[in-house]
Design a protein around this motif. Structure first.
Motif, short mmCIF file in Angstrom:
data_model
loop_
_atom_site.label_atom_id
_atom_site.label_comp_id
_atom_site.label_asym_id
_atom_site.label_seq_id
_atom_site.Cartn_x
_atom_site.Cartn_y
_atom_site.Cartn_z
N PHE C 203 0.79 -1.19 -0.31
CA PHE C 203 0.15 0.30 0.16
C PHE C 203 1.26 1.54 0.24
CE2 PHE C 203 -3.42 2.16 2.24
CZ PHE C 203 -4.28 2.14 1.18
N GLY C 204 1.50 1.00 -0.98
CA GLY C 204 2.59 2.58 -1.11
C GLY C 204 2.17 3.88 -2.31
N PHE C 205 1.28 4.89 -2.08
CA PHE C 205 1.63 5.69 -2.91
C PHE C 205 2.30 7.48 -2.25
CE2 PHE C 205 -2.27 6.66 -0.53
CZ PHE C 205 -2.40 5.35 0.23
N ALA C 206 2.38 8.26 -3.00
CA ALA C 206 2.65 9.66 -3.27
C ALA C 206 1.29 10.58 -3.06
CB ALA C 206 3.73 9.95 -3.54
N PHE C 212 -3.01 10.15 -5.78
CA PHE C 212 -2.39 9.73 -5.03
C PHE C 212 -1.86 9.28 -6.49
CE2 PHE C 212 -6.01 9.12 -1.70
CZ PHE C 212 -5.13 9.56 -0.75
N GLU C 213 -0.04 8.92 -6.60
CA GLU C 213 0.54 8.83 -7.21
C GLU C 213 0.89 6.69 -6.92
OE1 GLU C 213 2.69 10.62 -9.88
OE2 GLU C 213 0.91 12.64 -9.23
N THR C 214 0.49 6.01 -7.71
CA THR C 214 1.36 4.66 -6.81
C THR C 214 2.98 5.06 -6.67
OG1 THR C 214 -0.28 3.52 -8.21
CG2 THR C 214 1.40 2.38 -7.47
N VAL C 215 3.46 4.28 -5.96
CA VAL C 215 5.11 3.93 -5.66
C VAL C 215 5.27 2.72 -6.35
CG1 VAL C 215 6.85 4.15 -4.34
CG2 VAL C 215 5.26 5.99 -4.01
N PRO C 216 5.92 2.34 -7.22
CA PRO C 216 6.55 1.39 -8.08
C PRO C 216 6.82 0.39 -5.99
CG PRO C 216 7.43 2.96 -8.92
CD PRO C 216 6.64 3.37 -8.33
N GLN C 217 6.34 -0.97 -5.80
CA GLN C 217 6.89 -1.93 -5.35
C GLN C 217 7.78 -2.63 -5.89
OE1 GLN C 217 4.90 -1.58 -1.94
NE2 GLN C 217 5.00 0.33 -3.05
N LEU C 218 8.96 -2.69 -5.42
CA LEU C 218 9.54 -3.62 -6.52
C LEU C 218 10.68 -4.79 -5.18
CD1 LEU C 218 11.47 -0.12 -7.97
CD2 LEU C 218 10.32 -1.92 -9.32
#
Lengths: 348, 348, 348
Positions: C203-206, C212-218
Motif C-alpha cells: 500500500f504505497g503512494f505519494a 494519489f500516485e502509486t509508488v512502484p513496489q520493487l
C-alpha cells in the motif's frame, strides 16, 4: 535467502525501462525538481535504496533519520529535499524537490512502469454472450466473463477472475487473479487486487418467526476512476441504493465496506478496517488500520480515524480521532496518562 | 456515475417477477399485514426507497427519521408500522404491519427472488469419481468437485468453486465463486459467499526441539440448514471434534471461526469478528463487528457482544457486553465518562 | 448432524495408516516417552478424545480439567504427563511424557500423515514457458503456473492456484486452492492455505496534485522453510527491500503483513492480526488475535503481544504487552481494576 542488501527491481520479476539521463529523470519527476551538482552525463539504470545503490542507480531520501546513509551512499543521483542537499557526497548528484516522495514515485515508475496489457485472450477463458470487450484487453487463463459484461480498452482481467453478468469495467483497469465482481460499474484505471470481492449481497435480513429472512440486496457497487482495492477486501453491493467508492480512493487489504456505504474522493482505508452499512465518508478521509465505523454515520472531509478506533457517531470535518469509543487524539492520550497515574497511585 | 437517486433492482443485474396486485403483496408478506386505504387496482412493478418510488412501486418505512420522506413520497404503496399510517399521503396506499421490515423482506423477495439454479453443468467443470449430483444442480465454469462429494437437488456451485473429497452439500445451497470447501458436511439452503474458506486445517501445533510441529486436524466442519457465511470468511475444521455452525446462523464477511468452535442456532456474527478455537456460543448470540473471543469459553444464549469487544471469559445468557476486556454496556460507558472527568480534572 | 461424540479422522475425509503397536507409538513420539502399565499386545487403530476412544484408540490428556474424563475413558492407551499417571483406569495403558502435546502431535501424525503429493499434473492446468517442475509434483485442475517459475520436488499446487512469473517454490510445499503467489521465493515444506495472497503490491503512494500516485513496489516476498500461512491471509511484497518471513513461522487466517515487514524465526501470528509496513519482529515473537502493529517499529525476540493489542512503539525482547496503546500485562489489568473502582465510587 535474505535479500535485505540486494537491489530491488529484480528483472526476472519486474519489467525495466531505461537507461535514462538526468534530464529524462527531471522530466518524469515533473514539478519543481532541479539538479544539484552536475550529472556527469551518466545514464541511470534503476532505483535502489541508499545503502545498496551504485553509480548507475537513482536513490532517495526524505527522512532525517537516514542522513548517515546519504553520507556513505554510492548512488549516482539522490532525490531529496532542499534541506539535505549539503549532505550529498562528492560523487553523487542530487535531484532536489519540495515533494521528494512524489518525485521518487514518478522516477521509479519511469524505470518500472506497471506492466501493460498483453492485449490477448487466453483460449481457456470463458466469455459469455453479448460481452463487449474493448481494444487491447488482456484476459488470463480460466477467467470468466458473464453475459452482457463490458470491458474497456487496455484493461487486464487476470487468471481466475470472475466478472459477473452486465458488470461494466472501464479502461486500463487491472483486475487481479481470483477477483470476483458482480453487480458493479467500475470506472477507468481501477485496480482490484487478488481475491477482492465486489458486489456480493450485503448482510441484510429480517427476524421472522422461523429464523432470519433475507432482504434482497438490490443496489450496485459504483467504483469511480483511479480507485484501488486491496487483496481479499470485500465491498458489498447496496440494498436499496448503491455502495459508492469515490474517485482516487485507496483501500488496502482485508477491508470490509458494508452495503450502501459511500466513500468520497481520495479517501484512504488501511488494512483490516471496516466501514459498516450506510455510513458516509467525505473526501480525503483517512481510516487507519483495524478501525471500525458503525453504520449510518457521517465522517466529515479530511477527518482522520486512528488505528483500532471504534467510531460510534458522526465525526466532524478535519477532526483527528482515536480510541474506542472514538475521541480526539489529545483526549485519548491524556486519558491514557491520567489512568496510568491514578493506577500507580492506587496500587502504590 | 452516482446512482443515489436511481431505482434499485436494475433489470440488467437483477431478475424481476411481477407485476403484482395489492392482494398478492399481502399474501407474500404473510402475518398481520393489512391494507390502509384502497389499492386502486394498480399492479406494482418493483420496490424502491420513498424518495424515488413511483406509483407503480412498493416502498417502506420503519424509522421515524424518514417521516419527512413519507409525506412527499410518490410510491403507490408503502409498508409501514401502524404508528405512521396517518402520515400517508393521499395518493399512496399503506400496508400496515407490526413487523414491517419482515413484511418488506418478503415483498421485496416476491419481486426479486434469488436466482434459481440453471440446472446445467458447464462443460469446463471438473467432476471427480463417485460424485453424486442431485437434480437441477447448476455447476459453473471451472468448478472442481472432487471424488465422492455429494451435491443435493437444486444447489448452485458457482464458477471456480472447489468442493473437496467426500464433502456433502444439501439441497438448494448457493456456493459462491472461488469458495473452497473441504472436510465438511453442509445442510440445506446454505449460502457460502465468494472466497469463503471452509474446512482447512485449524491453527494447531506443538513446540518441538526444532520448531513447531503440526497437530493433525481430524474433525470436520458441520454446517446446519439455512446458514449464510460471508465473503472471504474462514471456518477451520475441528482438531478432534467438529467445528459446528447451528441452523439459521448468519456470518458476515472476513470472519474467523477457529477449530472446534460451536455456534448455536440463529447466531449473528458481524464482519471481521473472530471466534477462537473451542469456544461455544448458545443460540441467538450476536457478535458485533471486529469483536474477538478467546478460546475455550462459553457465551450464553441471546448474549450480545459489542463491536470491537475483547471477550476473555464466559458471558452469561442474555448479557450485553462491550469493551476490551468485555464488561457490561453500562459499566463500559460509565468508565468512559469517569475517565473523561478525571482526566479533565487532572489536566485542569 | 452433530458429531460431537463421533470419532475423529473419518476415513472418507482423512487418510489413515496403521494399526500400530505400543512400541511403534513410542518410537514415533520420540523424546522421553515411556509406557506405564503393559500394552497387552494390542494394536492401535487411531486417535480419539478421552470420552469416545475405544480400546483400539490412542487418547491424550494434558489439562487437569479433563481428569474426570480420564477416569472414565475406555481408550487403549493415553498419552499424558507424569502427574496424571496414577489416575489411569485399570484397563488403559499410559504413555508418559513431559511434553505430552508434542508426543500427541507425533502419534496423531503417525496415524494421519499429511496426504502426500499424487505426483501427477491435471491436464487442465496451464503451465507457461520455461517452468521447472521437480519430481513427484502434484498440480491440480485449473492451476496456473506462469513463465519461468520453479516448483521443487514433492510439492503440491492445488486446484485454482496461481503461481506468477519467476516465482520459486521449494520442496514438499503445499500450495492450497485459490492461492495466488507472485514476486516471491519460497523455501521447503511451506504451506499456504486456501486463498492466501502472497506478493501483491504493498500500500504505497505519494500525494500528487491530482490525487494519489502509486509508488512502484520493487521488492519480493521471501518465505523461509517450514512456514505456514493461513487461509485468506495477505502478505505484500516489499517496496525497495523484501518482505521476509523467517523459518518455522506460523501465520493464521486473515492476517495482514505489510510491505518490507520482517518476521523472525518461529514467530506466531494469530488470526486477524496485522503487521504494518517495515516493522521487524525478532525470533519467537507471538502476536495474538486481532492485534495490530504500526509500521517502522521493532519487536524484540520472544516478546508476546496480547489479543487486540495496539502497538505504537518498539517492544523489548521478552516483554508481555496488551492494550491499545500497548502496555505491560500487569499495568493493563491494574488499569482495568483502578478504573472500575474509581467509576463505582464516582457513580456511587
Amino acid at each position: 535467502m535474505d535479500r535485505l542488501d540486494n537491489l530491488p527491481g529484480d528483472q526476472r520479476f519486474f519489467e525495466r525501462s531505461g537507461p535514462f539521463s538526468l534530464e529524462q529523470l527531471v522530466e518524469a519527476a515533473g514539478g519543481d525538481i532541479h539538479p544539484a551538482q552536475s550529472g556527469k552525463n551518466v545514464r541511470f539504470r534503476g532505483v535502489a535504496p541508499l545503502h545498496v545503490a551504485t553509480a548507475e542507480d537513482v536513490s532517495f531520501l526524505d527522512n532525517r533519520r537516514y542522513l548517515p546513509l546519504l553520507e556513505k551512499t554510492k548512488a549516482g543521483v539522490v532525490i531529496l529535499s532542499p534541506a539535505f542537499v549539503d549532505k550529498l557526497p562528492a560523487q553523487t548528484a542530487g535531484l532536489v524537490s519540495k515533494a521528494p516522495y512524489l518525485a521518487w514515485a514518478r522516477v521509479a515508475s519511469l524505470f518500472h512502469p506497471a506492466p501493460p496489457s498483453k492485449g490477448s485472450r487466453h483460449p481457456s477463458a470463458y466469455i459469455g454472450e453479448g460481452v463487449e470487450i474493448g481494444d487491447d484487453v488482456e484476459i488470463g487463463p480460466f477467467a470468466v466473463i458473464e453475459n452482457g459484461a463490458k470491458i474497456g480498452n487496455g484493461s487486464i482481467i487476470s487468471a481466475h477472475a470472475f466478472i459477473g453478468k452486465s458488470v461494466e469495467i472501464g479502461e486500463r483497469c487491472r483486475i487481479g487473479s481470483h477477483v470476483s465482481v458482480t453487480h458493479a460499474k467500475i470506472g477507468n484505471r481501477v485496480s482490484l487486487y487478488s481475491g477482492a470481492r465486489i458486489g456480493q449481497d450485503g448482510f441484510g435480513f429480517a427476524v421472522g418467526p422461523q429464523g432470519f429472512e433475507t432482504v434482497p440486496q438490490l443496489g450496485l457497487v459504483i467504483i469511480e476512476d483511479d480507485v484501488e482495492i486491496g487483496a481479499n477486501s470485500t465491498i458489498d453491493r447496496g440494498s436499496m441504493r448503491d455502495t459508492f467508492i469515490g474517485a482516487g480512493t485507496r483501500i488496502d487489504n482485508l477491508v470490509q465496506i458494508g452495503h450502501n456505504a459511500r466513500l468520497g474522493k481520495c479517501c484512504i482505508v488501511v488494512s483490516q478496517a471496516g466501514v459498516s452499512g450506510s455510513t458516509e465518508l467525505g473526501d480525503f478521509v483517512t481510516i487507519a488500520a483495524q478501525a471500525g465505523l458503525i453504520g449510518h454515520i457521517k465522517i466529515g472531509e479530511k477527518a482522520r480515524i486512528g488505528a483500532q478506533c471504534g467510531v460510534m457517531s458522526d465525526v466532524e470535518a478535519g477532526a483527528d480521532v482515536i480510541g474506542s469509543p472514538a475521541m480526539p487524539f489529545r483526549e485519548f492520550f491524556r486519558n491514557v496518562a491520567t489512568l496510568r497515574k491514578l493506577s500507580r497511585k492506587s496500587s502504590g
